[in-house]
Design an enzyme around this catalytic site. Structure first.
Site: not given
Ligand SMILES: Nc1ncnc2c1ncn2[C@@H]1O[C@H](COP(=O)(O)OP(=O)(O)O)[C@@H](O)[C@H]1O
Ligand SMILES: Nc1ncnc2c1ncn2[C@@H]1O[C@H](COP(=O)(O)OP(=O)(O)O)[C@@H](O)[C@H]1O
Ligand SMILES: [Mg+2]
Ligand SMILES: [Mg+2]
Ligand SMILES: [Mg+2]
Ligand SMILES: [Mg+2]
Lengths: 210, 333, 333, 210
Positions: B57, B219
């Protein structure tokens, strides 16, 4: 007829083997409804468990389970790490310093593991998690142990059969816990990866006990 | 899978090595457990603000380590929450008697691992508070799910609590502030393409050429619904509506608008979307007084964007404006 | 084509609107001709540093407008050089008697359009100098081509000349400095995937799943050669070798290493590549004393990276470190 | 037999039409060896040329050509903008304030255009650019005009035929100018987009003159 440190080690190594073998399958199950890491997480953890057991000389089933627990907690991460870690840790605590476990004790360890996962994860049967494999497994193990002369292999084999069915049951469920819950209805038709890994590990235990 | 990597198992460790080389002035990296730590940690007398989660991320969280923001970041494997011992090590490396605030994104794995870490650290005598951020309005009914996910709001929360810790706020005060921010920040995202997790090797989901995932997480977990690709005007309106119709935004509010790229959406599209969002908010009487536009909380090479709205007041605005010096956010210094 | 856009013909104009809203503190945007201008321009008594080129490389150039860097950026259509009247308008909006430096990337279109603009501006009485940057070592033999392309070095050139202008250097001095930078900066890039130009609608080239374009440009023009996908270690070594074996780098040199994402390559891979590059340079006795890592000169949503090396001395280092306040680069302020 | 402002306007509008029609083809040619924008750039420019001519009332061929030149310079960008802009501008200058052009004058305008493009772009025949279409076109136009009684249509038709062949010749060339030159040998087998647009425009002129 009991099982000592060596037997439990053999079972844990068998679990590591089956996790490695099914790594891609577990990733694929998680890819469909989660984040595609369950097989990788479990395999990373169990690989280190194998190394840790090779380095250590545990003398009781409890020590073996504790090494596995601590390794899983510190190497797996994600949701599965704390949940499987708790399962093994509770079983280790239950085993205390007994030098051997018998069929009845195995049932108790399984129940302790289940209680631990429920306490940590707060999932119920029907939420489409590993609880859906572990709960019927414990019930089946209990029933098998109640049969006169039942040995560990029989108990674990019954548990594995039930876990297989339980994992299968998650295919039709709408998940309510874990990452798959975000998907709601769209997750229907997919087996929960954690339920599948639970069934695989119990089957490995059963095979090791034969 | 097309990535500039060596062994997929080494991606996070090798990447952290590069981060340390690139930003040695503000942070250092520790191996095993992997940690990103402020160069000057522990900072005497100040609350340590710590976050972490799965990698993939970036810049979240390691790129937000530095003066005025995070004291430590705990990177897990790609998309996998870090383990309790790593989080505990981060607390030990950065927190003193003033204690530590753990910022946890609401995912089962993160919550469980950080929970255990907090217990371990408390047992060592360090005061620890945890806050769980769950700003993703895409998750509709939290009674029947693991609850709303922590997404874009995390970036704003880390900046604002980091600034409060920097000015010397107590652990109680930083925690209270964090809960206030969590109460008034909301986000939603959309994906045009899927990310590919290095160890998985195939895209996390399959989307047709004319389909997008509305309400995507970070995700590669599929989103709220799959809808046809639409114009930027229509899509941004859909995102703005989803956020604004959730509490707590109303006409007259002043807000921070954070327009985030999920990774592969280029700036030319991101600014275009940002412009539309500002216009739509103005039409609703909501005044954008602060902005953040860029790839700050991403999902590997996923194409897509998210919008985050934080309701501001004088205190939050001042904390947002306060100096920050991290690899990804830097101003006032 | 999956993009967050409305009509492809409006992409640049709509994106500039968002840029202006997001960064109104440092810049303003003018329509028709499209220009990005420093908020405080014209800056009395200082040389105006101006650049421009086709859009689709953001943050280059508009994201580098602000104190200590560009006074104006002239964005053309996607991948298309802007026209002379737009460049001339940028000069008129930002340059006074101190004059203007035009930074031109070496592409036929840019060179021709900026050439005409310089003539027009000179005719209006503004002193104008143009420098052409051609740092791409992928182009082998410039006798038989349009010459080497201007790529990553452009970012460093804009920062350093912008700092020189800010400290009050004369047009002569800023031009001399620019030529010095151009003489000692070299770059090379690689693409894993192709960009898609909005008005074209299909990817600019077709690459198999195991192929990469080595020596790629920033416009989706195919590269030097198509080679099989390889490990990060091998690929970065190939890039470093290509640069270092070109003049003017030698053992003992101090350099700035700029590891650039072409757009869709995520930070986790970019830092990984950066770490490898630093290690390889160290092995050659070349000391990296400054770094820039991020997506700063991109090619829409192309996956890939480029490396740029600039030989440093005390003056260039000081100018690199000098305060800058733009949307994409900000420090010291 | 001469052609005034109206006739030249008609020819330029015909060129705009053919560019719009072949926009995608020109993008595709440029996609193969350049940056996929030639058709877009030319079409953007010629669309505005059409509007500019509608708003203006040019009285001579030179004025028409000048409007086209200025619009192309300020709207096309890239390499093609200054090159086509220069071509039209040099032709406009050559036409000066004549009220009509005849076949001989058309040849001179074409030669002026060619000289302008060569001066700006420094390309030679064989470099795989629009020069490879324009150079033989001018030669062919000259030859056609030398035939007794040749009219503008005949001159332009000869030019267009030669430009077609010239464009075709770029397929086998290794480019040495413009963006395609970076590709070297890899560009062989592809027609140069600028040579193609030159041939298309000359053909449109020829059709308009019939
Ligand atoms: N609250 C919970 N209780 C029990 N099991 C859970 C819970 N949440 C998730 N799980 C199990 O964890 C599995 C996912 O593990 P993994 O993919 O390794 O972690 P993550 O979801 O963090 O990526 C699920 O398939 C499910 O069986
Ligand atoms: N130096 C030059 N001389 C003549 N024509 C050129 C030269 N460079 C480029 N061209 C022409 O310009 C065309 C490309 O135009 P275009 O795609 O619009 O611009 P760009 O290359 O800037 O994207 C080429 O196909 C070629 O015919
Ligand atoms: Mg998972
Ligand atoms: Mg995970
Ligand atoms: Mg172009
Ligand atoms: Mg082109």
């Amino acid at each position: 007829m009991g099982c000592g440190a060596e037997g439990v080690t053999k079972a844990v190594l068998a679990a590591a083997g089956v996790v490695a073998e099914h790594r891609t399958e577990l990733i694929e199950l998680d890819r469909a409804i989660g984040d595609a890491d369950h097989g990788e997480n479990m395999n990373r953890g169990f690989t280190v468990v194998v190394a840790a057991l090779a380095d250590a000389t545990p003398e009781t089933p409890g020590e073996v389970l504790k090494i596995a627990a601590k390794t899983l907690i510190s190497k797996v991460g994600g949701a599965a790490g704390p949940l499987y870690g708790t399962a093994f840790l509770r079983a280790a605590t239950k085993a205390a310093d007994q030098s051997e476990v018998d069929a009845q004790a195995v049932v108790e360890l399984l129940r302790a593991a289940l209680d631990g996962v429920r306490a940590r994860g707060k999932a119920e049967v029907g939420d489409a998690t590993m609880i859906d494999a572990l709960t019927p497994a414990v019930a089946a193990a209990e029933a098998a142990a109640a049969v006169a002369g039942a040995d560990i292999a029989a108990v674990l084999s019954a548990a594995a059969d039930a876990a297989d069915q339980g994992a299968e049951s998650t295919v039709d469920l709408v998940p309510r816990k874990g990452r798959a819950s975000y998907l709601g209805e769209r997750a229907v038709g997919h087996m929960d990866p954690g339920a599948r890994s639970t069934a695989l590990i119990l089957r490995a235990f059963a095979e090791a006990a034969r | 899978m097309k990535k500039i990597i060596n062994d997929p198992a080494d991606v996070v460790a090798e990447s952290l090595r590069g981060l340390a080389l690139a930003h040695g002035d503000v942070l250092r990296v520790q191996e095993d457990p992997a940690l990103v730590i402020r160069a000057d940690a522990p900072v005497e007398g100040k609350v340590a603000v710590i976050s972490g989660g799965g990698s993939g991320h970036e810049p979240l969280h390691g790129g937000f380590v530095g003066t005025g923001m995070l004291h430590a970041a705990v990177p897990g494997a790609v998309f996998t929450s870090p383990t309790p011992d790593a989080v505990e090590a981060a607390v030990a490396a950065t927190a003193g008697p003033a204690g530590a605030l753990l910022i946890v994104k609401n995912y089962t794995g993160d919550v469980l691992n950080f929970e255990t870490a907090a217990e371990l650290a408390e047992a060592e005598g360090t005061p620890v508070r945890s806050v769980v951020i769950d700003d993703d309005v895409a998750v509709k009914d939290s009674t029947y799910t693991a609850g709303r996910r922590g997404v874009g709001g995390t970036v704003l929360l880390e900046k604002i609590t980091g600034a409060a810790a920097e000015r010397g706020d107590s652990l109680d005060d930083v925690e209270t502030l964090a809960r206030k921010v969590i109460g008034q920040v909301r986000s939603i995202g959309v994906a045009l393409t899927a990310p590919t997790v290095p160890h998985a090797g195939t895209p996390s989901f399959d989307l047709a050429d004319d389909e997008i995932e509305f309400g995507i997480g970070i995700h590669g977990e599929p989103g709220r619904e799959r809808i046809p690709l639409e114009s930027a005007d229509a899509l941004v309106a859909r995102l703005v509506t989803a956020i604004v119709e959730d509490l707590p935004f109303a006409s007259g509010d002043e807000v921070l608008l954070f327009t985030n790229s999920m990774g592969a959406t280029p700036l030319v599209e991101l600014y275009l979307a940002h412009g539309i969002a500002e216009k739509l908010l103005a039409e609703r009487g909501i005044t954008v007084t602060r902005r953040l536009v860029g790839p700050y909380i991403t999902s590997l090479e996923m194409q897509g964007i998210s919008l985050t709205l934080l309701k501001l007041d004088a205190e939050l605005t001042a904390l947002w404006d306060a100096p920050v010096n991290t690899p990804a956010l830097r101003w006032g210094i």
